[in-house]
Design a protein around this motif. Structure first.
Motif, PDB file in Angstrom:
ATOM      1  N   GLU A  15      10.307  24.686 -11.714  1.00 54.14           N
ATOM      2  CA  GLU A  15       9.764  23.390 -12.133  1.00 54.14           C
ATOM      3  C   GLU A  15       8.488  23.583 -12.946  1.00 54.14           C
ATOM      4  O   GLU A  15       8.256  22.897 -13.944  1.00 54.14           O
ATOM      5  N   ASP A  16       7.656  24.518 -12.521  1.00 56.15           N
ATOM      6  CA  ASP A  16       6.426  24.814 -13.267  1.00 56.15           C
ATOM      7  C   ASP A  16       6.732  25.545 -14.578  1.00 56.15           C
ATOM      8  O   ASP A  16       6.083  25.293 -15.603  1.00 56.15           O
ATOM      9  N   ARG A  17       7.700  26.438 -14.539  1.00 54.60           N
ATOM     10  CA  ARG A  17       8.037  27.259 -15.698  1.00 54.60           C
ATOM     11  C   ARG A  17       8.692  26.435 -16.797  1.00 54.60           C
ATOM     12  O   ARG A  17       8.398  26.600 -17.986  1.00 54.60           O
ATOM     13  N   THR A  18       9.601  25.546 -16.386  1.00 52.69           N
ATOM     14  CA  THR A  18      10.352  24.728 -17.343  1.00 52.69           C
ATOM     15  C   THR A  18      10.317  23.282 -16.856  1.00 52.69           C
ATOM     16  O   THR A  18      11.218  22.827 -16.149  1.00 52.69           O
ATOM     17  N   PRO A  19       9.253  22.539 -17.181  1.00 54.34           N
ATOM     18  CA  PRO A  19       9.053  21.204 -16.601  1.00 54.34           C
ATOM     19  C   PRO A  19      10.101  20.171 -16.992  1.00 54.34           C
ATOM     20  O   PRO A  19      10.266  19.174 -16.279  1.00 54.34           O
ATOM     21  N   SER A  20      10.806  20.399 -18.107  1.00 52.70           N
ATOM     22  CA  SER A  20      11.761  19.406 -18.581  1.00 52.70           C
ATOM     23  C   SER A  20      13.150  20.025 -18.711  1.00 52.70           C
ATOM     24  O   SER A  20      13.288  21.139 -19.251  1.00 52.70           O
ATOM     25  N   PRO A  21      14.152  19.323 -18.174  1.00 47.64           N
ATOM     26  CA  PRO A  21      14.073  18.066 -17.440  1.00 47.64           C
ATOM     27  C   PRO A  21      13.520  18.277 -16.027  1.00 47.64           C
ATOM     28  O   PRO A  21      13.811  19.290 -15.391  1.00 47.64           O
ATOM     29  N   ALA A  22      12.724  17.337 -15.595  1.00 49.51           N
ATOM     30  CA  ALA A  22      12.090  17.431 -14.285  1.00 49.51           C
ATOM     31  C   ALA A  22      13.110  17.228 -13.180  1.00 49.51           C
ATOM     32  O   ALA A  22      13.939  16.311 -13.251  1.00 49.51           O
ATOM     33  N   MET A  23      13.056  18.069 -12.171  1.00 50.33           N
ATOM     34  CA  MET A  23      13.899  17.879 -10.996  1.00 50.33           C
ATOM     35  C   MET A  23      13.181  17.067  -9.924  1.00 50.33           C
ATOM     36  O   MET A  23      13.814  16.375  -9.140  1.00 50.33           O
ATOM     37  N   LEU A  24      11.869  17.155  -9.885  1.00 50.38           N
ATOM     38  CA  LEU A  24      11.108  16.343  -8.935  1.00 50.38           C
ATOM     39  C   LEU A  24      10.908  14.942  -9.492  1.00 50.38           C
ATOM     40  O   LEU A  24      10.673  14.781 -10.703  1.00 50.38           O
ATOM     41  N   PRO A  25      10.963  13.915  -8.652  1.00 49.81           N
ATOM     42  CA  PRO A  25      10.672  12.557  -9.127  1.00 49.81           C
ATOM     43  C   PRO A  25       9.190  12.415  -9.477  1.00 49.81           C
ATOM     44  O   PRO A  25       8.385  13.322  -9.223  1.00 49.81           O
ATOM     45  N   ALA A  26       8.828  11.266 -10.021  1.00 48.05           N
ATOM     46  CA  ALA A  26       7.504  11.109 -10.627  1.00 48.05           C
ATOM     47  C   ALA A  26       6.382  10.837  -9.629  1.00 48.05           C
ATOM     48  O   ALA A  26       5.271  11.328  -9.795  1.00 48.05           O
ATOM     49  N   THR A  27       6.654  10.059  -8.577  1.00 43.83           N
ATOM     50  CA  THR A  27       5.565   9.611  -7.714  1.00 43.83           C
ATOM     51  C   THR A  27       5.369  10.531  -6.511  1.00 43.83           C
ATOM     52  O   THR A  27       6.323  11.180  -6.052  1.00 43.83           O
ATOM     53  N   PRO A  28       4.158  10.588  -5.963  1.00 37.58           N
ATOM     54  CA  PRO A  28       3.919  11.414  -4.777  1.00 37.58           C
ATOM     55  C   PRO A  28       4.826  11.040  -3.606  1.00 37.58           C
ATOM     56  O   PRO A  28       5.316  11.931  -2.901  1.00 37.58           O
ATOM     57  N   ALA A  62       7.836   9.615  -3.673  1.00 36.88           N
ATOM     58  CA  ALA A  62       9.213  10.024  -3.934  1.00 36.88           C
ATOM     59  C   ALA A  62       9.365  11.536  -3.805  1.00 36.88           C
ATOM     60  O   ALA A  62      10.380  12.034  -3.308  1.00 36.88           O
ATOM     61  N   ARG A  63       8.348  12.277  -4.237  1.00 36.64           N
ATOM     62  CA  ARG A  63       8.397  13.727  -4.117  1.00 36.64           C
ATOM     63  C   ARG A  63       8.381  14.157  -2.646  1.00 36.64           C
ATOM     64  O   ARG A  63       9.104  15.068  -2.245  1.00 36.64           O
ATOM     65  N   ALA A  64       7.560  13.499  -1.874  1.00 35.75           N
ATOM     66  CA  ALA A  64       7.513  13.808  -0.445  1.00 35.75           C
ATOM     67  C   ALA A  64       8.861  13.526   0.207  1.00 35.75           C
ATOM     68  O   ALA A  64       9.331  14.295   1.055  1.00 35.75           O
ATOM     69  N   LYS A  65       9.502  12.442  -0.193  1.00 39.40           N
ATOM     70  CA  LYS A  65      10.792  12.074   0.389  1.00 39.40           C
ATOM     71  C   LYS A  65      11.839  13.142   0.123  1.00 39.40           C
ATOM     72  O   LYS A  65      12.546  13.578   1.045  1.00 39.40           O
ATOM     73  N   VAL A  66      11.961  13.595  -1.139  1.00 41.42           N
ATOM     74  CA  VAL A  66      13.015  14.573  -1.426  1.00 41.42           C
ATOM     75  C   VAL A  66      12.689  15.929  -0.795  1.00 41.42           C
ATOM     76  O   VAL A  66      13.596  16.674  -0.423  1.00 41.42           O
ATOM     77  N   ARG A  67      11.418  16.242  -0.635  1.00 41.85           N
ATOM     78  CA  ARG A  67      11.063  17.490   0.035  1.00 41.85           C
ATOM     79  C   ARG A  67      11.409  17.433   1.526  1.00 41.85           C
ATOM     80  O   ARG A  67      11.811  18.441   2.122  1.00 41.85           O
ATOM     81  N   MET A  68      11.262  16.262   2.133  1.00 41.27           N
ATOM     82  CA  MET A  68      11.668  16.114   3.524  1.00 41.27           C
ATOM     83  C   MET A  68      13.183  16.212   3.662  1.00 41.27           C
ATOM     84  O   MET A  68      13.688  16.813   4.616  1.00 41.27           O
ATOM     85  N   ILE A  69      13.901  15.626   2.718  1.00 44.77           N
ATOM     86  CA  ILE A  69      15.366  15.736   2.722  1.00 44.77           C
ATOM     87  C   ILE A  69      15.768  17.199   2.614  1.00 44.77           C
ATOM     88  O   ILE A  69      16.655  17.680   3.334  1.00 44.77           O
ATOM     89  N   GLU A  70      15.117  17.919   1.715  1.00 41.60           N
ATOM     90  CA  GLU A  70      15.406  19.339   1.556  1.00 41.60           C
ATOM     91  C   GLU A  70      15.161  20.097   2.852  1.00 41.60           C
ATOM     92  O   GLU A  70      15.968  20.944   3.259  1.00 41.60           O
ATOM     93  N   GLU A  71      14.060  19.816   3.516  1.00 42.26           N
ATOM     94  CA  GLU A  71      13.720  20.511   4.757  1.00 42.26           C
ATOM     95  C   GLU A  71      14.776  20.267   5.829  1.00 42.26           C
ATOM     96  O   GLU A  71      15.199  21.199   6.536  1.00 42.26           O
ATOM     97  N   VAL A  72      15.227  19.023   5.970  1.00 40.94           N
ATOM     98  CA  VAL A  72      16.255  18.704   6.960  1.00 40.94           C
ATOM     99  C   VAL A  72      17.546  19.463   6.651  1.00 40.94           C
ATOM    100  O   VAL A  72      18.191  20.039   7.539  1.00 40.94           O
ATOM    101  N   CYS A  73      17.937  19.480   5.378  1.00 41.43           N
ATOM    102  CA  CYS A  73      19.175  20.157   5.003  1.00 41.43           C
ATOM    103  C   CYS A  73      19.064  21.670   5.155  1.00 41.43           C
ATOM    104  O   CYS A  73      20.004  22.332   5.609  1.00 41.43           O
ATOM    105  N   ASP A  74      17.920  22.229   4.799  1.00 39.95           N
ATOM    106  CA  ASP A  74      17.744  23.676   4.854  1.00 39.95           C
ATOM    107  C   ASP A  74      17.669  24.210   6.277  1.00 39.95           C
ATOM    108  O   ASP A  74      17.869  25.420   6.498  1.00 39.95           O
ATOM    109  N   ASN A 103      17.171  11.204  -5.763  1.00 38.68           N
ATOM    110  CA  ASN A 103      15.970  11.105  -6.597  1.00 38.68           C
ATOM    111  C   ASN A 103      15.801   9.709  -7.174  1.00 38.68           C
ATOM    112  O   ASN A 103      14.975   9.495  -8.044  1.00 38.68           O
ATOM    113  N   ASP A 104      16.600   8.771  -6.735  1.00 39.00           N
ATOM    114  CA  ASP A 104      16.584   7.361  -7.129  1.00 39.00           C
ATOM    115  C   ASP A 104      17.389   7.130  -8.396  1.00 39.00           C
ATOM    116  O   ASP A 104      18.598   6.961  -8.335  1.00 39.00           O
TER     117      ASP A 104
END
Length: 261
Positions: free
Chosen positions: A74-87, A89-101, A154-155
Motif C-alpha cells: 500500500e505504501d509502495r504503490t498507493p494507487s489503486p488504494a486497497m485501504l478505505p479513506a477514513t480512519p 473504515a480502515r479500522a473496520k477492515v483491519r478488524m475484519i482481517e484480524e478475525v479472518c486471519d 470496503n463499502d
C-alpha cells in the motif's frame, strides 16, 4: 520484479497476491523447498526466520507476515488504494482481517488437517467437521453483518476488507461450508470471484489441491511436520482434537511456528 515465497493454498499468500494483482505489481511466485518438512533454507529463511509463507523480497527489502506485506504494498504503490479513506473504515477492515486471519483460518486449517492429512477419521472426523460447520456459520453470520447493505466490505469499492475475506470463504466452499448462493454473503462472493485478481488466485489454489493427495502418507513417514500457530492449537483443543495434538507430539510430526529453523 519482487519475489513472493508462497503456497497457493495459503490464505495469507492469497491476500498478498490479490492486492498485488489489483495494483498491477508483477510478482515472481516461488514455493519454498522443504516447507513444512523442517528443511527450508536460503533466502526464504533469510526473509522469514519462522520459515512461513508469505515472504516478500523486493530488491534489498525483506518482509514477512501477510498484513505487513499488504501495508508495504500500500505504501509502495498507493494507487489503486486497497485501504478505505477514513480512519473508522480502515479500522473496520483491519478488524475484519484480524478475525479472518485467526478465527476463520483456524477452522479451515483444521478441516484441511482432516481432509488432506487424515489427522482424524470415522466418528471423530465427523464430530469435528460438524463443529467446524457450526463455527463457520457463526462467522459468516458476523461477516454478513459487517457487510450490511454495501456491495463490498470496503463499502463502495473492492479493497482490503474484501481480499482479507475471500480466501477464507472460498475455502469454506471447498469444504462444503459456503454461504447460500442467494444470500448477502453469497452474492458478495460471486462478485468478488468475478474480479480477475481473485479468480486467478482462486484457480491457483484449486489447481494445487491435487498435489495434496499424498501428504497424509508423507506425514505418517515423519517427512512432513504440521505447524501450529497459537489460534490453530486453540481450535484443535476446543473442537475435540487434544488426542490429535498429543499423537502428533509422540510421532514428532509437529513443530510450532515460533520455532526458528
Amino acid at each position: 520484479m519482487a519475489i513472493l515465497y508462497e503456497h497457493p493454498l495459503s490464505p495469507y499468500a492469497q491476500k498478498v497476491k490479490i492486492s498485488a494483482r489489483e495494483k498491477n505489481i508483477d510478482l515472481e511466485l516461488r514455493t519454498p523447498d522443504g516447507i513444512g518438512a523442517g528443511g527450508a533454507q536460503g533466502e526464504f529463511v533469510d526473509a522469514n526466520p519462522r520459515a512461513e509463507v508469505p515472504a516478500l523480497i523486493d530488491g534489498d527489502v525483506r518482509i514477512f507476515d501477510s498484513t505487513i506485506i499488504l501495508e508495504y504494498l500500500e505504501d509502495r504503490t498507493p494507487s489503486p488504494a486497497m485501504l478505505p479513506a477514513t480512519p473508522a473504515a480502515r479500522a473496520k477492515v483491519r478488524m475484519i482481517e484480524e478475525v479472518c486471519d485467526t478465527h476463520y483460518e483456524a477452522i479451515n486449517w483444521g478441516l484441511g488437517e482432516i481432509a488432506y492429512f487424515k489427522r482424524a477419521s470415522g466418528a471423530k472426523a465427523k464430530e469435528m467437521q460438524d463443529r467446524a460447520s457450526r463455527q463457520t456459520a457463526k462467522l459468516q453470520s458476523w461477516l454478513t453483518k459487517q457487510l450490511g447493505s454495501a456491495d463490498w466490505f470496503n463499502d463502495r469499492a473492492f479493497g482490503w476488507g474484501d481480499l482479507s475475506v475471500v480466501p477464507y470463504v472460498n475455502a469454506s466452499v471447498g469444504f462444503g461450508n459456503g454461504p447460500e448462493e442467494g444470500s448477502v454473503l453469497g452474492k458478495w462472493l460471486a462478485r468478488a470471484n468475478e474480479r480477475p485478481s481473485v479468480a486467478r488466485t482462486a484457480q491457483e489454489a484449486i489447481d494445487s489441491i491435487a498435489g495434496m493427495q499424498q501428504v497424509a502418507n508423507v506425514l505418517e513417514q515423519g517427512l512432513f511436520k504440521r505447524e501450529y500457530r497459537d489460534h490453530r492449537l486453540e481450535w484443535m483443543m476446543k473442537t475435540g482434537g487434544p488426542e490429535i495434538v498429543l499423537d502428533g507430539l509422540k510421532k514428532n510430526n509437529i513443530r510450532y511456528s515460533y520455532e526458528f529453523e
